[in-house]
Write a protein that holds these residues in place. Structure first.
Motif, PDB file in Angstrom:
ATOM      1  N   LYS A   1       0.814  -7.806  -7.206  1.00  0.00           N
ATOM      2  CA  LYS A   1       0.916  -6.502  -7.731  1.00  0.00           C
ATOM      3  C   LYS A   1      -0.844  -5.895  -7.643  1.00  0.00           C
ATOM      4  CE  LYS A   1       2.221  -3.682 -11.633  1.00  0.00           C
ATOM      5  NZ  LYS A   1       2.688  -3.763 -12.885  1.00  0.00           N
ATOM      6  N   ASP A   2      -0.427  -4.537  -7.269  1.00  0.00           N
ATOM      7  CA  ASP A   2      -1.733  -3.768  -7.433  1.00  0.00           C
ATOM      8  C   ASP A   2      -2.779  -4.540  -6.274  1.00  0.00           C
ATOM      9  OD1 ASP A   2      -0.798  -2.027  -9.359  1.00  0.00           O
ATOM     10  OD2 ASP A   2      -1.548  -3.119 -10.888  1.00  0.00           O
ATOM     11  N   GLY A   3      -2.584  -4.814  -5.174  1.00  0.00           N
ATOM     12  CA  GLY A   3      -3.326  -5.254  -4.033  1.00  0.00           C
ATOM     13  C   GLY A   3      -3.885  -6.533  -4.353  1.00  0.00           C
ATOM     14  N   TRP A   4      -3.132  -7.373  -5.142  1.00  0.00           N
ATOM     15  CA  TRP A   4      -3.718  -8.739  -5.624  1.00  0.00           C
ATOM     16  C   TRP A   4      -2.654  -9.672  -5.537  1.00  0.00           C
ATOM     17  CZ3 TRP A   4      -8.624 -10.699  -5.419  1.00  0.00           C
ATOM     18  CH2 TRP A   4      -9.645  -9.756  -5.395  1.00  0.00           C
ATOM     19  N   TRP A   5      -2.611 -10.950  -5.296  1.00  0.00           N
ATOM     20  CA  TRP A   5      -1.818 -11.881  -5.439  1.00  0.00           C
ATOM     21  C   TRP A   5      -2.328 -13.023  -6.370  1.00  0.00           C
ATOM     22  CZ3 TRP A   5       3.258 -12.692  -3.787  1.00  0.00           C
ATOM     23  CH2 TRP A   5       3.957 -11.678  -2.908  1.00  0.00           C
TER      24      TRP A   5
ATOM     25  N   TRP B   1      11.444 -12.041  -5.204  1.00  0.00           N
ATOM     26  CA  TRP B   1      11.966 -11.021  -5.950  1.00  0.00           C
ATOM     27  C   TRP B   1      10.946  -9.657  -5.767  1.00  0.00           C
ATOM     28  CZ3 TRP B   1      16.646 -11.276  -8.005  1.00  0.00           C
ATOM     29  CH2 TRP B   1      17.090 -12.451  -8.242  1.00  0.00           C
ATOM     30  N   ILE B   2      11.551  -8.516  -5.406  1.00  0.00           N
ATOM     31  CA  ILE B   2      10.849  -7.268  -5.539  1.00  0.00           C
ATOM     32  C   ILE B   2      11.334  -6.368  -6.553  1.00  0.00           C
ATOM     33  CG2 ILE B   2      10.232  -5.229  -4.163  1.00  0.00           C
ATOM     34  CD1 ILE B   2      10.493  -7.085  -1.569  1.00  0.00           C
ATOM     35  N   ARG B   3      10.568  -5.831  -7.439  1.00  0.00           N
ATOM     36  CA  ARG B   3      10.815  -4.915  -8.574  1.00  0.00           C
ATOM     37  C   ARG B   3      10.115  -3.585  -8.337  1.00  0.00           C
ATOM     38  NH1 ARG B   3       8.974  -9.748 -11.132  1.00  0.00           N
ATOM     39  NH2 ARG B   3      10.887 -11.167 -11.429  1.00  0.00           N
ATOM     40  N   GLY B   4      10.725  -2.542  -8.546  1.00  0.00           N
ATOM     41  CA  GLY B   4      10.358  -1.188  -8.686  1.00  0.00           C
ATOM     42  C   GLY B   4      10.374  -0.332  -7.535  1.00  0.00           C
ATOM     43  N   SER B   5      11.319  -0.806  -6.751  1.00  0.00           N
ATOM     44  CA  SER B   5      11.665   0.173  -5.578  1.00  0.00           C
ATOM     45  C   SER B   5      12.985  -0.077  -5.236  1.00  0.00           C
ATOM     46  CB  SER B   5      10.629  -0.406  -4.445  1.00  0.00           C
ATOM     47  OG  SER B   5      10.838   0.531  -3.337  1.00  0.00           O
TER      48      SER B   5
ATOM     49  N   ILE C   1      11.928  -0.095   0.756  1.00  0.00           N
ATOM     50  CA  ILE C   1      11.380  -1.457   0.994  1.00  0.00           C
ATOM     51  C   ILE C   1      11.323  -1.705   2.326  1.00  0.00           C
ATOM     52  CG2 ILE C   1      11.603  -3.843   0.886  1.00  0.00           C
ATOM     53  CD1 ILE C   1      12.460  -3.251  -2.174  1.00  0.00           C
ATOM     54  N   THR C   2      12.744  -1.430   3.202  1.00  0.00           N
ATOM     55  CA  THR C   2      12.916  -1.397   4.585  1.00  0.00           C
ATOM     56  C   THR C   2      11.804  -0.706   5.364  1.00  0.00           C
ATOM     57  OG1 THR C   2      15.299  -2.066   4.224  1.00  0.00           O
ATOM     58  CG2 THR C   2      14.668  -1.366   6.269  1.00  0.00           C
ATOM     59  N   ASP C   3      11.799   0.471   5.001  1.00  0.00           N
ATOM     60  CA  ASP C   3      10.636   1.303   5.581  1.00  0.00           C
ATOM     61  C   ASP C   3       9.227   0.551   5.743  1.00  0.00           C
ATOM     62  OD1 ASP C   3      12.838   3.051   6.504  1.00  0.00           O
ATOM     63  OD2 ASP C   3      12.457   4.320   4.759  1.00  0.00           O
ATOM     64  N   ALA C   4       9.213   0.313   4.621  1.00  0.00           N
ATOM     65  CA  ALA C   4       7.513  -0.221   4.388  1.00  0.00           C
ATOM     66  C   ALA C   4       7.493  -1.581   4.836  1.00  0.00           C
ATOM     67  CB  ALA C   4       7.402  -0.249   2.827  1.00  0.00           C
ATOM     68  N   PHE C   5       8.216  -2.139   5.087  1.00  0.00           N
ATOM     69  CA  PHE C   5       8.002  -3.696   5.557  1.00  0.00           C
ATOM     70  C   PHE C   5       8.215  -3.633   7.219  1.00  0.00           C
ATOM     71  CE2 PHE C   5       8.221  -5.268   1.472  1.00  0.00           C
ATOM     72  CZ  PHE C   5       8.133  -6.405   1.237  1.00  0.00           C
TER      73      PHE C   5
ATOM     74  N   SER D   1       0.915  -1.233  -0.019  1.00  0.00           N
ATOM     75  CA  SER D   1      -0.076   0.085   0.035  1.00  0.00           C
ATOM     76  C   SER D   1       0.763   1.171  -0.034  1.00  0.00           C
ATOM     77  CB  SER D   1      -0.958  -0.010   1.180  1.00  0.00           C
ATOM     78  OG  SER D   1      -1.895  -0.896   1.008  1.00  0.00           O
ATOM     79  N   SER D   2       2.095   1.129   0.525  1.00  0.00           N
ATOM     80  CA  SER D   2       2.990   2.326   0.598  1.00  0.00           C
ATOM     81  C   SER D   2       3.955   2.256  -0.530  1.00  0.00           C
ATOM     82  CB  SER D   2       3.353   2.408   2.047  1.00  0.00           C
ATOM     83  OG  SER D   2       4.390   1.357   2.217  1.00  0.00           O
ATOM     84  N   LEU D   3       4.011   1.256  -1.148  1.00  0.00           N
ATOM     85  CA  LEU D   3       4.905   1.063  -2.174  1.00  0.00           C
ATOM     86  C   LEU D   3       4.286   0.981  -3.731  1.00  0.00           C
ATOM     87  CD1 LEU D   3       7.457  -1.228  -0.762  1.00  0.00           C
ATOM     88  CD2 LEU D   3       8.035   1.012  -0.870  1.00  0.00           C
ATOM     89  N   GLU D   4       4.189   2.093  -4.233  1.00  0.00           N
ATOM     90  CA  GLU D   4       3.114   2.090  -5.505  1.00  0.00           C
ATOM     91  C   GLU D   4       4.034   1.632  -6.676  1.00  0.00           C
ATOM     92  OE1 GLU D   4       1.937   5.864  -6.586  1.00  0.00           O
ATOM     93  OE2 GLU D   4       0.736   6.238  -4.668  1.00  0.00           O
ATOM     94  N   ASN D   5       3.371   0.733  -7.379  1.00  0.00           N
ATOM     95  CA  ASN D   5       3.813  -0.003  -8.648  1.00  0.00           C
ATOM     96  C   ASN D   5       4.625  -0.921  -8.750  1.00  0.00           C
ATOM     97  OD1 ASN D   5       1.920   1.712 -10.426  1.00  0.00           O
ATOM     98  ND2 ASN D   5       3.374   3.531 -10.126  1.00  0.00           N
TER      99      ASN D   5
END
Length: 222
Positions: free
Chosen positions: A108-112, A46-50, A55-59, A21-25
């Motif tokens: 992505k975008d709130g869905w898995w 794997w995390i892409r786009g940040s 990432i550390t702050d959001a998690f 929610s805090s990391l867009e796209n």
């Protein structure tokens, strides 16, 4: 008979909802899910786009995850190991009660989107019943039984499998090619256009089956 299931679940009922929610796209792709002896779910993601700082702050404020550890960094892709807490109830149920294997997962975008291998078809019902009882959403998009024929195991139609088999045997995929599209079409007794479409759809099916593309596809006979 073992079955492969592809289904979707909202992140708010699954994992990494607060972080995403805090990391867009940002995209998340689970490469492997391991259950420890203590019953802890430990995925490699794997995390892409940040970047690592964001990432550390959001998690840090996401209740579904703990013990985040960066393993590798390649261009814009970051590989993390983490622990998913008991909040990730669906995965825990799949791994324990249903004895399933999570082949991969994409968020992505709130869905898995999950692709799960169940040892028997009846085990799928255990997950469905669990979600119903817990008020969770697991929308199954596809169930494919691991039939004996190779085409069925890989999600291909018989015609698609035959086209790939003959193309490989006659050297169509070699560099340089040992047979061109026209010659291959003649060998299969179909038109150049029909062969082109059949191969393209076979490629798409294999890529989706191996890489987990969340979009739908037409599985009708071609």
């Amino acid at each position: 008979m073992a079955s492969i299931v592809r289904g979707t679940i909202p992140a708010e009922e699954f994992a990494l909802y607060d972080a995403s929610s805090s990391l867009e796209n940002v995209e998340y792709e689970v490469e492997r899910v391991v259950e420890s002896a203590e019953g802890v779910v430990m995925p490699l993601v794997w995390i892409r786009g940040s970047d690592t700082e964001a990432i550390t702050d959001a998690f840090a404020t996401d209740s579904s995850v703990r013990d985040l550890s960066l393993l590798a960094e390649f261009d814009d892709e970051l590989l993390y190991r983490m622990e998913w807490t008991e909040d990730v109830a669906v995965v825990i149920q799949m791994l324990t009660n249903s004895e399933a294997t999570i082949m991969d997962a994409y968020g992505k975008d709130g869905w898995w989107t999950l692709r799960v291998l169940y040892p028997i078809r009846e085990a799928v019902s255990k997950t469905v019943e669990f979600c119903r009882e817990e008020g969770l959403t697991f929308d199954i998009e596809m169930i494919r039984e691991m039939e004996g024929e190779p085409a069925g195991r890989y999600g291909l139609t018989d015609n698609q499998y035959e086209a790939l088999r003959v193309a490989s045997e006659l050297g169509y995929f070699k560099v340089p090619r040992e047979i061109d599209m026209n010659e291959l079409a003649e060998e299969l007794d179909i038109s150049h256009q029909a062969l082109s479409e059949r191969l393209r759809r076979a490629y798409d099916t294999l890529v989706e089956d191996a890489v987990l593309v969340g979009s739908d596809r037409d599985d009708s006979e071609r």
